[in-house]
Motif scaffolding. Structure first.
Motif, mmCIF file in Angstrom:
data_model
loop_
_atom_site.group_PDB
_atom_site.id
_atom_site.type_symbol
_atom_site.label_atom_id
_atom_site.label_comp_id
_atom_site.label_asym_id
_atom_site.label_seq_id
_atom_site.Cartn_x
_atom_site.Cartn_y
_atom_site.Cartn_z
ATOM 1 N N GLN A 147 -43.853 12.219 23.255
ATOM 2 C CA GLN A 147 -44.329 10.928 22.781
ATOM 3 C C GLN A 147 -43.767 9.789 23.621
ATOM 4 N N ILE A 193 -42.927 5.660 22.817
ATOM 5 C CA ILE A 193 -42.888 4.581 21.829
ATOM 6 C C ILE A 193 -42.743 3.253 22.573
ATOM 7 N N LYS A 239 -45.863 -2.339 17.471
ATOM 8 C CA LYS A 239 -45.316 -1.050 17.879
ATOM 9 C C LYS A 239 -46.453 -0.061 18.086
ATOM 10 N N THR A 271 -47.146 4.047 19.102
ATOM 11 C CA THR A 271 -46.612 5.379 19.349
ATOM 12 C C THR A 271 -47.731 6.236 19.917
#
Length: 498
Positions: A158, A160, A176, A178
């Motif tokens: 991932q 972020i 934000k 992800t």
């Protein structure tokens, strides 16, 4: 979000960050492309080009800061371009003579050795890095001046990102992001489990119903075709700086390539492999200003394909359904990315159709690393398509053979090379487009399917996503190759409704 492998280049332009149109979230570039595909200022307030197209001047904005709060300067631009020019791998800047930073005027002047009509596209793809903080470990702590900054990167898992408080543009609603680095099956499972708000789906998955999500389809210039070696077997070459075997005795015969171009039924491929989500394609740039419409043909003509093969000496003498010439069967391997459902489905449909006019294609699913090692000895399910014509050069010019994974076909045509060079060195876009078209077909020769056909282009694919019904993605421009990043150019326009 789970839209594919979004860490190509690992945030570092020297590693290829920007080559897949992915810099917009994390980096500024001198120019950018708006939703109507116009080149406009980004870090540069504007730009001017001298009459001889050799001197490009960029007065910079004075309010742009990196995510660490430090100003982006003309010296940072100079450093970035000089670093990439010296490296010469992911971005070819060999035509640049000098880069001059004028700190007192906050201006950058780039002088070229010769005109380069596609230079404007590189100005939108090269993300500016801070001279004071750039080193070999930059990927572990990337500092850019885009709307988001990378706060966590788990390789293979991932990314972020959080809002960059020093961002100089419109503030995005989402603070934000992800990005889940999942394969297509896993991405769909994440959507069904409520763990993702938007996922890429291949056409095979398009009819899947997920509660609270809608299917979004965006037109693209993302084309798919078959790359075919144009030289006989027994040669050597280089791909991504590794020595590889090159050549194929079947696909190097022009009759084989032209038979595929006219014999394959693009509409049937579109219906079978893409469930209708796309359009037929005859080049890498259908519908764009540099597309030569004379290359459009009536395809799916099995009898015409058989005649091309027969005239070329390919005849089914042993009546097994496969034509042969001088004892050689019209049979070859075709590689496709095993993690790409669309390429898999398209490859199966192509192989099935080709048998109808006597060509046998053996399909091999592989990783891209394997494909790059073996792809010069067999066909490859290929793709491409940008908001600019530079790939016409990198895929078809003999000047770039054995650099990166350019011109995997090992295709050489002096007349095409001449046209491509004139297109590159044109002073105006109008002049460049004239030569891009001639390189495709000038009435006698060209790299298009009715010419030498080193790549038989078949389809332009729609980019399909399942997205949360509350998510509004704003006005999307026509997408370029690569569903992974095509969505994000207008990230500051995305909204979450009720």
């Amino acid at each position: 979000m789970a839209v594919g492998k979004t860490d190509i280049g690992m945030f570092d332009p020297k590693k290829g960050w920007g080559t897949h149109a992915q810099i917009r979230l994390t980096h500024s570039s001198l120019l950018t492309i708006d939703s109507d595909l116009n080149f406009i200022g980004d870090l540069a307030e504007s730009y001017t080009v001298s009459e001889d197209a050799l001197t490009w001047t960029f007065p910079l904005r004075d309010d742009v800061k990196f995510s660490n709060g430090e100003l982006v300067t003309a010296e940072d631009v100079k450093f970035t371009y000089e670093m990439l020019k010296e490296d010469g791998i992911k971005f070819d800047l060999s035509f640049v003579e000098s880069i001059e930073a004028l700190p007192e005027d906050n201006t950058v002047i780039i002088r070229l050795l010769e005109p380069r009509s596609t230079f404007v596209s590189q100005l939108t793809e090269i993300g500016i890095v801070p001279e004071a903080h750039y080193d070999d470990s930059y990927s572990q702590n990337p500092i850019g001046s885009g709307p988001y900054q990378v706060v966590q990167y788990d390789d293979g898992q991932q990314i972020i990102m959080e809002y960059n408080p020093y961002w100089y543009g419109k503030e995005p609603q989402f603070k934000k992001l992800t990005l889940l680095l999942l394969e297509e099956d896993a991405a769909l499972a994440a959507a069904k489990a409520g763990q993702a708000d938007i996922v890429y789906v291949p056409p095979t998955f398009a009819e899947q119903k997920v509660n609270g999500m809608q299917l979004l389809a965006f037109e693209s210039i993302d084309s798919r075709g078959i790359m075919l070696p144009t030289v006989p077997s027994g040669g050597k070459g280089r791909t991504n700086d590794k020595e590889v075997d090159a050549g194929n005795d079947v696909t190097s015969d022009l009759a084989i390539r032209q038979a595929l171009n006219i014999g394959l039924d693009r509409q049937m491929l579109l219906d079978v492999a893409l469930d209708g989500y796309g359009q037929k394609a005859y080049c890498l740039c259908d519908g764009l200003p540099w597309f030569n419409e004379e290359t459009v043909i009536e395809d799916g003509d099995i009898e015409a394909a058989k005649k091309i093969l027969s005239d070329g000496g390919w005849v089914d003498t042993d009546r097994d359904g496969i034509v042969e010439k001088n004892g050689l069967k019209a049979e070859f391997d075709m590689y496709f990315s095993s993690s790409d459902q669309l390429r898999s489905d398209l490859s199966l449909a192509v192989a099935d159709q080709a048998t109808e006019f006597g060509i046998k294609i053996n399909l091999i699913g592989a990783t891209w690393d394997e494909i790059y090692l073996k792809g010069k000895t067999g066909a490859v399910a290929w793709g491409g398509g940008r908001h600019h014509p530079h790939q016409l050069y990198t895929m078809n010019s003999s000047e770039v053979i054995d650099t990166g994974y350019n011109n995997m076909s090992n295709y050489k045509n002096p007349k095409v090379d001449e046209y491509l060079k004139k297109a590159l060195n044109a002073v105006t876009q109008e002049e460049a487009n004239k030569y891009w078209k001639l390189a495709q077909w000038d009435g006698e020769t060209g790299f298009s399917g009715i010419g030498d056909a080193p790549i038989v282009w078949l389809l332009r694919v729609d980019h399909l996503y399942l997205a949360n019904e509350k998510l509004n993605l704003g006005k999307q421009p026509i997408h370029s190759h690569g569903h992974e990043w095509a969505l994000f150019g207008n990230i500051t326009e995305w909204t979450w409704g009720n």
